[in-house]
Design a protein around this motif. Structure first.
Motif, mmCIF file in Angstrom:
data_model
loop_
_atom_site.group_PDB
_atom_site.id
_atom_site.type_symbol
_atom_site.label_atom_id
_atom_site.label_comp_id
_atom_site.label_asym_id
_atom_site.label_seq_id
_atom_site.Cartn_x
_atom_site.Cartn_y
_atom_site.Cartn_z
ATOM 1 N N ILE A 156 0.833 -1.208 0.000
ATOM 2 C CA ILE A 156 0.000 0.000 0.000
ATOM 3 C C ILE A 156 0.866 1.256 0.000
ATOM 4 C CG2 ILE A 156 -1.676 1.309 1.382
ATOM 5 C CD1 ILE A 156 -2.905 -1.405 2.183
ATOM 6 N N ALA A 157 1.969 1.209 0.746
ATOM 7 C CA ALA A 157 2.855 2.377 0.802
ATOM 8 C C ALA A 157 3.497 2.646 -0.563
ATOM 9 C CB ALA A 157 3.925 2.170 1.866
ATOM 10 N N LEU A 158 3.982 1.598 -1.199
ATOM 11 C CA LEU A 158 4.628 1.783 -2.506
ATOM 12 C C LEU A 158 3.626 2.256 -3.559
ATOM 13 C CD1 LEU A 158 7.098 -1.235 -2.721
ATOM 14 C CD2 LEU A 158 7.680 1.194 -2.569
ATOM 15 N N GLU A 159 2.442 1.672 -3.499
ATOM 16 C CA GLU A 159 1.394 2.074 -4.433
ATOM 17 C C GLU A 159 1.088 3.574 -4.276
ATOM 18 O OE1 GLU A 159 -1.513 -1.256 -5.224
ATOM 19 O OE2 GLU A 159 -2.722 0.207 -4.135
ATOM 20 N N LEU A 176 -2.004 17.551 -0.318
ATOM 21 C CA LEU A 176 -2.315 16.120 -0.199
ATOM 22 C C LEU A 176 -1.127 15.269 -0.629
ATOM 23 C CD1 LEU A 176 -5.974 15.449 -1.324
ATOM 24 C CD2 LEU A 176 -4.864 14.793 0.809
ATOM 25 N N GLN A 177 -0.420 15.712 -1.647
ATOM 26 C CA GLN A 177 0.752 14.972 -2.087
ATOM 27 C C GLN A 177 1.744 14.819 -0.931
ATOM 28 O OE1 GLN A 177 3.270 16.993 -4.906
ATOM 29 N NE2 GLN A 177 4.727 15.292 -4.935
ATOM 30 N N GLY A 178 2.033 15.931 -0.251
ATOM 31 C CA GLY A 178 2.973 15.902 0.858
ATOM 32 C C GLY A 178 2.510 14.994 1.987
ATOM 33 N N ARG A 179 1.226 15.062 2.319
ATOM 34 C CA ARG A 179 0.706 14.230 3.412
ATOM 35 C C ARG A 179 0.740 12.746 3.050
ATOM 36 N NH1 ARG A 179 -4.746 16.491 6.184
ATOM 37 N NH2 ARG A 179 -4.459 18.717 5.817
ATOM 38 N N LEU A 180 0.343 12.436 1.811
ATOM 39 C CA LEU A 180 0.343 11.034 1.369
ATOM 40 C C LEU A 180 1.771 10.485 1.364
ATOM 41 C CD1 LEU A 180 -2.151 11.221 -1.647
ATOM 42 C CD2 LEU A 180 -2.478 9.842 0.406
ATOM 43 N N GLU A 181 2.692 11.262 0.841
ATOM 44 C CA GLU A 181 4.074 10.790 0.747
ATOM 45 C C GLU A 181 4.682 10.554 2.123
ATOM 46 O OE1 GLU A 181 5.550 12.657 -3.516
ATOM 47 O OE2 GLU A 181 5.949 13.774 -1.665
ATOM 48 N N ASP A 182 4.476 11.503 3.041
ATOM 49 C CA ASP A 182 5.072 11.333 4.359
ATOM 50 C C ASP A 182 4.481 10.141 5.101
ATOM 51 O OD1 ASP A 182 6.769 13.334 3.858
ATOM 52 O OD2 ASP A 182 5.968 14.762 5.308
ATOM 53 N N ALA A 183 3.166 9.933 4.935
ATOM 54 C CA ALA A 183 2.531 8.795 5.604
ATOM 55 C C ALA A 183 3.011 7.469 5.013
ATOM 56 C CB ALA A 183 1.012 8.900 5.507
ATOM 57 N N ALA A 184 3.318 7.447 3.716
ATOM 58 C CA ALA A 184 3.729 6.206 3.058
ATOM 59 C C ALA A 184 5.226 5.938 3.205
ATOM 60 C CB ALA A 184 3.372 6.261 1.571
ATOM 61 N N PHE A 185 6.010 6.994 3.261
ATOM 62 C CA PHE A 185 7.477 6.918 3.300
ATOM 63 C C PHE A 185 7.964 5.941 4.376
ATOM 64 C CE2 PHE A 185 11.471 9.805 4.018
ATOM 65 C CZ PHE A 185 12.276 8.839 3.416
ATOM 66 N N LYS A 186 7.402 6.080 5.570
ATOM 67 C CA LYS A 186 7.785 5.280 6.729
ATOM 68 C C LYS A 186 7.709 3.779 6.441
ATOM 69 C CE LYS A 186 5.207 6.457 10.120
ATOM 70 N NZ LYS A 186 4.446 6.737 11.362
ATOM 71 N N TYR A 187 6.665 3.346 5.718
ATOM 72 C CA TYR A 187 6.466 1.918 5.461
ATOM 73 C C TYR A 187 7.177 1.457 4.193
ATOM 74 C CZ TYR A 187 2.905 2.372 9.014
ATOM 75 O OH TYR A 187 2.258 2.612 10.192
ATOM 76 N N ALA A 188 7.328 2.360 3.247
ATOM 77 C CA ALA A 188 7.945 1.963 1.980
ATOM 78 C C ALA A 188 9.453 1.819 2.162
ATOM 79 C CB ALA A 188 7.627 2.982 0.895
ATOM 80 N N TYR A 189 10.078 2.771 2.833
ATOM 81 C CA TYR A 189 11.537 2.757 3.033
ATOM 82 C C TYR A 189 11.856 3.114 4.475
ATOM 83 C CZ TYR A 189 11.004 3.385 -2.021
ATOM 84 O OH TYR A 189 10.613 3.261 -3.326
ATOM 85 N N PRO A 190 11.683 2.150 5.404
ATOM 86 C CA PRO A 190 11.802 2.474 6.832
ATOM 87 C C PRO A 190 13.169 3.051 7.237
ATOM 88 C CG PRO A 190 11.049 0.193 6.483
ATOM 89 C CD PRO A 190 11.337 0.761 5.147
ATOM 90 N N LYS A 237 10.521 21.221 5.466
ATOM 91 C CA LYS A 237 10.107 20.509 4.270
ATOM 92 C C LYS A 237 9.403 19.227 4.672
ATOM 93 C CE LYS A 237 12.212 20.196 0.080
ATOM 94 N NZ LYS A 237 11.479 21.276 -0.546
ATOM 95 N N HIS A 238 8.526 18.748 3.784
ATOM 96 C CA HIS A 238 7.987 17.408 3.974
ATOM 97 C C HIS A 238 9.144 16.404 3.906
ATOM 98 C CE1 HIS A 238 3.707 17.986 4.165
ATOM 99 N NE2 HIS A 238 3.720 18.784 3.114
ATOM 100 N N TYR A 239 9.079 15.372 4.727
ATOM 101 C CA TYR A 239 10.181 14.408 4.807
ATOM 102 C C TYR A 239 10.514 13.774 3.459
ATOM 103 C CZ TYR A 239 10.034 14.386 9.921
ATOM 104 O OH TYR A 239 10.103 14.731 11.242
ATOM 105 N N TYR A 240 9.478 13.338 2.780
ATOM 106 C CA TYR A 240 9.755 12.577 1.558
ATOM 107 C C TYR A 240 10.340 13.474 0.471
ATOM 108 C CZ TYR A 240 9.308 9.148 -2.159
ATOM 109 O OH TYR A 240 9.580 8.283 -3.187
ATOM 110 N N SER A 241 9.880 14.694 0.384
ATOM 111 C CA SER A 241 10.417 15.566 -0.654
ATOM 112 C C SER A 241 11.855 15.968 -0.300
ATOM 113 C CB SER A 241 9.519 16.778 -0.903
ATOM 114 O OG SER A 241 9.690 17.728 0.104
ATOM 115 N N PHE A 242 12.137 16.069 0.991
ATOM 116 C CA PHE A 242 13.511 16.315 1.419
ATOM 117 C C PHE A 242 14.404 15.131 1.033
ATOM 118 C CE2 PHE A 242 16.852 15.789 4.651
ATOM 119 C CZ PHE A 242 17.539 16.979 4.467
#
Ligand code: MN
Length: 483
Positions: A156-159, A176-190, A237-242
Motif C-alpha cells: 500500500i505504501a509503494l502504491e 495532499l501529495q505531501g501528506r500522502l508521501e510522508d505517511a507512506a514513506f515510513k512503510y515503503a523505506y523504513p 520541508k515534507h520528509y519525503y520531498s527532502f
C-alpha cells in the motif's frame, strides 16, 4: 474522531455551510456500517469520519465531504447506490459510484499497477472530484497501516508513492501529495525514513531561531513600507520531498538550501514584488535562485516568487512569496476552484491530459510495453519550455527538442532538421531546461524521422510517431546488400 469534531472542522473551514445534511449522512453511514470494525479494532465509521474530515480541512465543498462520509457504503454494506441517490441526491451518488468503481484490485505485479492506473484515470475523466475523495480515503488507510501485516503495509505504501502521489502532484494538489508521501514513506523505506527524520529533527531547532529573527526583521520593513502582509511563517520541508532532494544531490545535505523555508503571504501581486525587493534589501540573494512563477506559472497552475538568500547566522534560507489565492492554488491545485464553483467542473483544457491518458489506458494491450510510456510521461517531474510565440509547453524532465517538435505537431517532428534553444543552435538530443525558448527548423525535403532519435526521446508521443514511421516504411531500414 466523532461527528462533533467533523462538524467543528467544517465550521472552521466553511463557515457558511449548512451542516444538516452532513449529520444525516453520518447517521445513514453509521447505521449502514453498524457492527463493522476496522483492523485497528475501531468502529468502521471512524474511517468515514476521518476521510470526510481531511476533505473539510482542504475546504472542499459540502457535497464532496458528504460523499466522503458515504464512500464505502455501497461496497461494504447492504445499502445501495439507489438509497444514497434517494437520500442525498444524484450528484453525491455519482461521486460515491465513482469511488466504488475504483474498488479493490485483485491483480498482482505489473498488471495490478496498470489496472490501478487505468481505473484512476477513467474515474478522473468522469468526475475529477472522485480522485480527491480517494486521496483522503487513502490517507486514513495509511495512518492506520500499523494494524496490517507487513507485506500489505509495503504494498500500500509503494502504491501510494508510485501512483497516488504523482497524480496528486500532476493535479497540483501539493498539500495532499505531501501528506500522502510522508505517511507512506515510513512503510515503503523504513531505514531511509528514520535517517531523514533524524537529520531534519537535529538541525531544526537552530534554524528555527534564525528564521524567527529574520521573520521579525521582514515584518518591520513590510510595515514601514506599508506592504499588506497576511502571514509570514517558517516551515520544514515534507520528509519525503527532502529525501528525494537528498538523492538528487548525492546525499550531500549542504547542497539543500530549503531544509527550512519561509513563506510570505501578501494581499496582491504588487505586494509580492515589493516584498521580494525588501527581502533582497535585507539579505543578499543567491544567483540563479530567483524564480518568477507569477509571470511564468508552472504548467499545473502554480504561482509564487521564489528566492534564496544568504540569511542570518550564515544560513541559506529559501523564501516563497505569494498572494492568498496563489497559496490556495499551490496547496489545492485543480481542487482550488471548487470552493468557488459548485459543480466542480473545471475547464476542458486543464483536463485534456487526463482524458487523453484515460483513453489511451483503455486501449492498452501490452502492460509491459505500457510501463515505459506511462512512467516517463506522467510520473516524472515536468519542465516547461516556451515556443518563440511564448506559449508554454509542458514536457517530462529530460525531454529533447525532438520531443518538443512532436508535441507541437507530427509533421514538425518528422521534418525536424535543426533546433535552436534560446537563439543558439543545439544538438537534437540536448536535454531541455525549464524556461528554455525552443524553435524547430524543419526541412520540407526531409523524408522522415531518424531511428537514432529513439535512443534519446523521452515522450510517448515522439516515440510512437517515430515507431509508426519506421513500421510503415520498414523496407528502408533493411540492411543494404551489395549487388
Ligand atoms: Mn475507504
Amino acid at each position: 474522531m466523532t461527528i462533533r469534531q467533523l462538524l467543528e472542522t467544517i465550521k472552521t473551514n466553511l463557515p457558511e455551510a449548512d451542516t444538516e445534511l452532513v449529520e444525516l449522512a453520518y447517521n445513514f453511514a453509521a447505521e449502514a456500517h453498524a457492527g463493522q470494525k476496522r483492523s485497528t479494532g475501531d468502529e468502521y465509521i471512524e474511517h468515514c469520519l476521518h476521510t470526510a474530515n481531511t476533505l473539510a480541512e482542504l475546504k472542499m465543498p459540502l457535497p464532496i465531504i458528504i460523499a466522503g462520509i458515504l464512500h464505502d457504503v455501497p461496497e461494504d454494506t447492504s445499502r445501495t447506490l439507489e438509497d444514497i441517490k434517494k437520500n442525498f441526491g444524484a450528484d453525491v451518488a455519482k461521486m460515491v459510484e465513482g469511488i466504488t468503481k475504483l474498488g479493490r484490485i485483485k491483480y498482482r505485479g505489473i498488471d495490478r499497477y496498470v489496472e490501478n492506473l487505468r481505473k484512476m484515470f477513467v474515474a478522473m475523466a468522469e468526475d475529477i472530484r472522485v480522485i480527491v475523495i480517494k486521496f483522503a480515503d487513502r490517507l486514513h488507510n495509511l495512518q492506520t497501516l500499523y494494524a496490517l501485516p507487513a507485506d500489505k503495509q509495503k504494498r500500500i505504501a509503494l502504491e501510494t508513492l508510485e501512483i497516488y502521489a504523482p497524480i496528486a502532484n500532476r493535479l497540483g494538489i501539493g498539500e495532499l501529495q505531501g501528506r500522502l508521501e510522508d505517511a507512506a514513506f515510513k512503510y515503503a523505506y523504513p531505514d531511509e525514513f528514520a535517517a531523514t527524520e533524524a537529520m531534519i529533527k537535529s538541525s531544526f531547532p537552530q534554524k528555527k531561531k534564525t528564521l524567527a529573527n529574520m521573520i521579525r526583521k521582514i515584518k518591520t520593513r513590510l510595515d514601514k513600507d506599508s506592504v499588506n502582509c497576511h502571514e509570514i511563517y517558517g516551515r520544514t520541508k515534507h520528509y519525503y520531498s527532502f529525501y528525494r532532494k537528498l538523492l538528487k544531490y548525492n546525499r550531500d545535505v549542504k547542497q539543500i538550501y530549503d531544509l527550512v523555508a519561509m513563506r510570505i503571504i501578501v494581499e496582491n501581486v504588487p505586494d509580492c514584488y515589493a516584498a521580494l525587493g525588501i527581502v533582497h534589501g535585507l539579505w543578499r540573494p543567491i544567483r540563479g535562485r530567483i524564480k518568477d512563477y507569477i509571470a511564468q506559472p508552472k504548467p499545473n497552475g502554480y504561482q509564487s516568487l521564489h528566492t534564496a538568500v544568504f540569511g542570518d547566522d550564515q544560513e541559506i534560507v529559501e523564501i516563497q512569496i505569494r498572494t492568498q489565492k496563489m497559496h490556495e492554488q499551490a496547496e489545492l491545485g485543480i481542487a482550488a476552484h471548487w470552493q468557488y464553483k459548485e459543480d466542480g467542473k473545471i475547464s476542458k483544457k486543464e483536463l485534456e491530459w487526463v482524458q487523453e491518458l484515460a483513453d489511451w489506458l483503455k486501449n492498452i494491450q501490452d502492460n509491459n510495453q505500457f510501463m515505459e510510456g506511462a512512467k516517463i510521461d506522467v510520473f516524472q517531474n515536468r519542465i516547461f519550455v516556451f515556443t518563440p510565440q511564448g506559449d508554454v509547453i509542458d514536457l517530462p524532465d529530460g525531454a529533447t527538442p525532438i520531443d518538443f517538435a512532436y508535441h507541437i505537431h507530427t509533421e514538425i517532428g518528422n521534418k525536424c532538421s535543426q533546433a535552436m534553444v534560446n537563439t543558439e543552435v543545439v544538438p537534437l538530443d540536448r536535454k531541455l531546461k525549464n524556461g528554455d525558448v525552443v524553435q524547430i527548423v524543419t526541412d520540407k525535403n526531409r523524408k522522415g524521422p531518424s531511428t537514432d532519435w529513439l535512443d534519446f526521446v523521452k515522450t510517448r508521443t515522439a516515440r510512437s510517431h517515430i515507431d509508426n514511421y519506421k513500421n510503415k516504411n520498414w523496407t528502408k531500414f533493411l540492411p543494404k546488400f551489395k549487388k
